[in-house]
Design a protein around this motif. Structure first.
Motif, PDB file in Angstrom:
ATOM      1  N   ILE A   1       0.866  -1.195  -0.024  1.00 51.49           N
ATOM      2  CA  ILE A   1       0.147  -0.179  -0.218  1.00 51.49           C
ATOM      3  C   ILE A   1       0.773   1.316   0.106  1.00 51.49           C
ATOM      4  O   ILE A   1       0.730   2.441  -0.836  1.00 51.49           O
ATOM      5  CB  ILE A   1      -0.909  -0.189   1.163  1.00 51.49           C
ATOM      6  CG1 ILE A   1      -2.039  -1.269   0.841  1.00 51.49           C
ATOM      7  CG2 ILE A   1      -1.529   1.361   1.400  1.00 51.49           C
ATOM      8  CD1 ILE A   1      -3.449  -0.693   1.761  1.00 51.49           C
ATOM      9  N   LYS A   2       2.017   1.149   0.744  1.00 52.80           N
ATOM     10  CA  LYS A   2       2.820   2.461   0.663  1.00 52.80           C
ATOM     11  C   LYS A   2       3.428   2.650  -0.550  1.00 52.80           C
ATOM     12  O   LYS A   2       3.699   3.702  -1.119  1.00 52.80           O
ATOM     13  CB  LYS A   2       4.169   2.388   1.660  1.00 52.80           C
ATOM     14  CG  LYS A   2       3.458   2.697   3.060  1.00 52.80           C
ATOM     15  CD  LYS A   2       4.582   2.400   4.103  1.00 52.80           C
ATOM     16  CE  LYS A   2       4.478   2.546   5.614  1.00 52.80           C
ATOM     17  NZ  LYS A   2       5.024   1.684   6.553  1.00 52.80           N
TER      18      LYS A   2
ATOM     19  N   THR B   1       0.437   4.183  -2.899  1.00 50.25           N
ATOM     20  CA  THR B   1      -0.089   5.500  -2.311  1.00 50.25           C
ATOM     21  C   THR B   1       0.971   6.584  -2.660  1.00 50.25           C
ATOM     22  O   THR B   1       0.864   7.728  -2.349  1.00 50.25           O
ATOM     23  CB  THR B   1      -0.735   5.498  -1.120  1.00 50.25           C
ATOM     24  OG1 THR B   1       0.431   5.040  -0.024  1.00 50.25           O
ATOM     25  CG2 THR B   1      -1.773   4.568  -0.990  1.00 50.25           C
TER      26      THR B   1
ATOM     27  N   GLN C   1       4.001   6.542  -1.211  1.00 51.48           N
ATOM     28  CA  GLN C   1       4.975   6.863   0.002  1.00 51.48           C
ATOM     29  C   GLN C   1       6.266   6.425  -0.307  1.00 51.48           C
ATOM     30  O   GLN C   1       7.415   6.763   0.515  1.00 51.48           O
ATOM     31  CB  GLN C   1       4.211   6.528   0.907  1.00 51.48           C
ATOM     32  CG  GLN C   1       2.753   7.007   1.489  1.00 51.48           C
ATOM     33  CD  GLN C   1       2.150   6.120   2.816  1.00 51.48           C
ATOM     34  OE1 GLN C   1       2.594   6.398   3.904  1.00 51.48           O
ATOM     35  NE2 GLN C   1       0.978   5.924   2.612  1.00 51.48           N
TER      36      GLN C   1
ATOM     37  N   ILE D   1      -1.890   4.329 -11.464  1.00 50.96           N
ATOM     38  CA  ILE D   1      -3.269   4.646 -10.714  1.00 50.96           C
ATOM     39  C   ILE D   1      -3.969   5.644 -11.759  1.00 50.96           C
ATOM     40  O   ILE D   1      -3.478   6.633 -12.026  1.00 50.96           O
ATOM     41  CB  ILE D   1      -3.040   5.126  -9.378  1.00 50.96           C
ATOM     42  CG1 ILE D   1      -2.139   4.629  -8.421  1.00 50.96           C
ATOM     43  CG2 ILE D   1      -4.416   5.556  -8.571  1.00 50.96           C
ATOM     44  CD1 ILE D   1      -2.385   3.042  -7.866  1.00 50.96           C
TER      45      ILE D   1
ATOM     46  N   ILE E   1       2.281   5.996 -10.696  1.00 49.73           N
ATOM     47  CA  ILE E   1       2.326   7.103  -9.108  1.00 49.73           C
ATOM     48  C   ILE E   1       3.717   7.595  -8.870  1.00 49.73           C
ATOM     49  O   ILE E   1       3.754   8.535  -8.336  1.00 49.73           O
ATOM     50  CB  ILE E   1       2.180   6.005  -8.120  1.00 49.73           C
ATOM     51  CG1 ILE E   1       1.969   6.431  -6.981  1.00 49.73           C
ATOM     52  CG2 ILE E   1       3.034   4.877  -8.119  1.00 49.73           C
ATOM     53  CD1 ILE E   1       0.678   7.447  -6.521  1.00 49.73           C
TER      54      ILE E   1
ATOM     55  N   ARG F   1       3.064  11.568  -8.828  1.00 48.19           N
ATOM     56  CA  ARG F   1       2.534  11.325  -7.629  1.00 48.19           C
ATOM     57  C   ARG F   1       1.495  12.622  -7.138  1.00 48.19           C
ATOM     58  O   ARG F   1       0.409  12.312  -6.650  1.00 48.19           O
ATOM     59  CB  ARG F   1       3.720  11.644  -6.657  1.00 48.19           C
ATOM     60  CG  ARG F   1       3.669  11.082  -5.312  1.00 48.19           C
ATOM     61  CD  ARG F   1       4.829  11.317  -4.598  1.00 48.19           C
ATOM     62  NE  ARG F   1       4.664  11.879  -3.442  1.00 48.19           N
ATOM     63  CZ  ARG F   1       5.258  11.601  -2.385  1.00 48.19           C
ATOM     64  NH1 ARG F   1       6.255  10.741  -2.139  1.00 48.19           N
ATOM     65  NH2 ARG F   1       5.176  12.386  -1.251  1.00 48.19           N
TER      66      ARG F   1
ATOM     67  N   GLN G   1      -2.291  11.818  -6.112  1.00 50.28           N
ATOM     68  CA  GLN G   1      -2.731  11.792  -4.483  1.00 50.28           C
ATOM     69  C   GLN G   1      -3.882  12.565  -4.300  1.00 50.28           C
ATOM     70  O   GLN G   1      -4.757  12.494  -3.516  1.00 50.28           O
ATOM     71  CB  GLN G   1      -1.678  12.344  -3.760  1.00 50.28           C
ATOM     72  CG  GLN G   1      -0.433  11.048  -3.720  1.00 50.28           C
ATOM     73  CD  GLN G   1       0.775  11.530  -2.565  1.00 50.28           C
ATOM     74  OE1 GLN G   1       1.168  12.667  -2.778  1.00 50.28           O
ATOM     75  NE2 GLN G   1       1.280  10.436  -2.163  1.00 50.28           N
TER      76      GLN G   1
ATOM     77  N   ILE H   1      -6.913  10.096  -4.911  1.00 48.59           N
ATOM     78  CA  ILE H   1      -7.170   8.791  -4.190  1.00 48.59           C
ATOM     79  C   ILE H   1      -7.376   9.222  -2.887  1.00 48.59           C
ATOM     80  O   ILE H   1      -7.249  10.384  -2.200  1.00 48.59           O
ATOM     81  CB  ILE H   1      -5.695   8.062  -4.252  1.00 48.59           C
ATOM     82  CG1 ILE H   1      -4.606   8.703  -3.722  1.00 48.59           C
ATOM     83  CG2 ILE H   1      -5.362   7.704  -5.763  1.00 48.59           C
ATOM     84  CD1 ILE H   1      -3.581   7.926  -3.436  1.00 48.59           C
TER      85      ILE H   1
ATOM     86  N   VAL I   1      -6.925   7.656   1.187  1.00 51.22           N
ATOM     87  CA  VAL I   1      -5.667   6.827   1.911  1.00 51.22           C
ATOM     88  C   VAL I   1      -6.125   6.710   3.323  1.00 51.22           C
ATOM     89  O   VAL I   1      -6.317   7.867   3.877  1.00 51.22           O
ATOM     90  CB  VAL I   1      -4.215   7.289   1.760  1.00 51.22           C
ATOM     91  CG1 VAL I   1      -3.588   5.779   2.576  1.00 51.22           C
ATOM     92  CG2 VAL I   1      -4.110   7.240   0.339  1.00 51.22           C
TER      93      VAL I   1
ATOM     94  N   THR J   1     -10.960  10.571   4.720  1.00 50.21           N
ATOM     95  CA  THR J   1     -10.402   9.695   3.761  1.00 50.21           C
ATOM     96  C   THR J   1     -11.499   9.965   2.406  1.00 50.21           C
ATOM     97  O   THR J   1     -10.968   9.987   1.299  1.00 50.21           O
ATOM     98  CB  THR J   1     -10.553   8.365   4.066  1.00 50.21           C
ATOM     99  OG1 THR J   1      -9.605   8.020   5.069  1.00 50.21           O
ATOM    100  CG2 THR J   1      -9.752   7.245   2.820  1.00 50.21           C
TER     101      THR J   1
ATOM    102  N   PHE K   1      -7.608   3.442  -0.644  1.00 45.47           N
ATOM    103  CA  PHE K   1      -6.922   2.289  -0.018  1.00 45.47           C
ATOM    104  C   PHE K   1      -7.097   2.265   1.579  1.00 45.47           C
ATOM    105  O   PHE K   1      -7.028   3.498   2.342  1.00 45.47           O
ATOM    106  CB  PHE K   1      -5.401   2.844  -0.173  1.00 45.47           C
ATOM    107  CG  PHE K   1      -5.014   2.683  -1.750  1.00 45.47           C
ATOM    108  CD1 PHE K   1      -4.595   1.690  -2.224  1.00 45.47           C
ATOM    109  CD2 PHE K   1      -5.098   3.971  -2.479  1.00 45.47           C
ATOM    110  CE1 PHE K   1      -4.074   1.726  -3.608  1.00 45.47           C
ATOM    111  CE2 PHE K   1      -4.599   3.990  -3.717  1.00 45.47           C
ATOM    112  CZ  PHE K   1      -4.199   2.979  -4.268  1.00 45.47           C
TER     113      PHE K   1
END
Ligand code: ADP
Length: 287
Positions: free
Chosen positions: A48-49, A52, A54, A64, A69, A73, A77, A80, A82, A146, A155
């Motif tokens: 997941i990190k 997303t 990270q 995505i 991503i 990014r 972001q 999405i 999270v 979220t 996510f």
């Protein structure tokens, strides 16, 4: 958009010597809920990190909503949502102020915060501070946070872990509503009942690898026996008959048992995701 909302190809990640994610590929369609199921340490959070933004994957690619991503990014972001285990609420701001703060952070105007709070059953606590909330209420506020940007991809990392049943149910209902709206949902859990109830497909993750990816129904059909347990009251005593549906003569046996005087209950018994996980990996989800 056409095409998958999440498209992952051959991603891997190691922490020094430790290979946490090992060549995982999958995709999630808009409106689909994919359950990521695996014991602690399986590699779910690391995946997941990466998804997303990270931390970048050390190999492979992640698109995505059609965008890479790593390269896109910031744009990704914004689209999405999270919800991670780490709590990032401001405990001393009210529930409403928390959501207003995050709306500002996203640069969002005109967010209906009252409606968001209503959706997570916190409308009557809007002016109270999460400092005084139960774990379930905090988690529901996290979910509201979220959803603040109406994300196209969600996510959720263990969204109902350790919650009271009412909060868990409320969150599961919200997840279904979000998917029905068209959001792609990737949900990690080690709760196989939750995965079974919510997921269109489940991925089994073990030691960094994806062991299988299929619908819960297909997994149950292709693993374990299918059987029916019939309970009959006979001369004041309860007896049970188990009919294996894949054995010859099963239809007749079931007819006889089901037609017996004193029939009490008939239950189908199918493999659970937990038993299938054990069959495929040699270990349980809670070990
Ligand atoms: P899960 O979310 O399924 O519990 P994680 O992705 O957190 O699994 O962990 C996968 C593996 O990577 C585990 O063996 C874990 O100990 C290891 N790991 C996770 N985070 C770190 C880290 N920051 N440094 C070193 N090892 C880590």
């Amino acid at each position: 958009m056409t095409g998958p909302a999440i498209d992952v190809k051959n991603i891997s990640y190691s922490y020094k010597e430790k290979k946490a994610v090992d060549d995982i590929s999958f995709s999630v369609a808009p409106g689909e809920i994919l359950g990521f199921l695996g014991p602690n340490g399986a590699g779910k959070s690391t995946t997941i990190k990466m998804l997303t933004g990270q931390m970048p994957p050390q190999s492979g690619s992640i698109d995505i909503l059609g965008q890479d991503i790593t390269r896109e990014r910031t744009a990704v972001q914004g689209e999405i949502g999270v919800c991670f285990e780490e709590k990032n609420l401001y405990l001393n701001m009210s529930a409403r102020e928390n959501l207003a703060f995050f709306a500002d952070l996203f640069g969002l105007k005109g967010v209906d915060i009252t409606e968001l709070l209503r959706r997570v059953d916190l409308a009557d606590r809007a002016d109270d501070r999460p400092k005084d909330f139960s774990k379930g209420m905090r988690q529901r506020l996290m979910i509201a946070r979220t959803l603040i940007n109406t994300p196209k991809v969600l996510f959720l990392d263990e969204p109902t872990d350790g919650l009271d049943p009412a909060s868990a149910l409320a969150i599961r209902d919200l997840i279904k509503t979000e998917a029905a709206r068209g959001a792609a949902v990737l949900l990690t859990t080690h709760d196989m009942v939750e995965a079974d109830q919510l997921s269109d497909r489940v991925a089994f993750i073990n030691e960094g690898r994806m062991v299988t990816l299929d619908t819960p129904d297909n997994l149950k059909l292709s693993h374990g026996k299918r059987s029916v347990r019939v309970r009959i009251k006979d001369n004041g005593k309860v007896r049970e008959e188990v009919v294996e549906l894949d054995e010859s003569g099963a239809g007749d046996r079931l007819k006889t048992a089901g037609g017996a005087q004193g029939l009490m209950t008939i239950h189908t018994e199918e493999a659970t995701l937990e038993t299938i996980f054990i069959e495929l990996t040699g270990r349980g989800l809670h070990t």
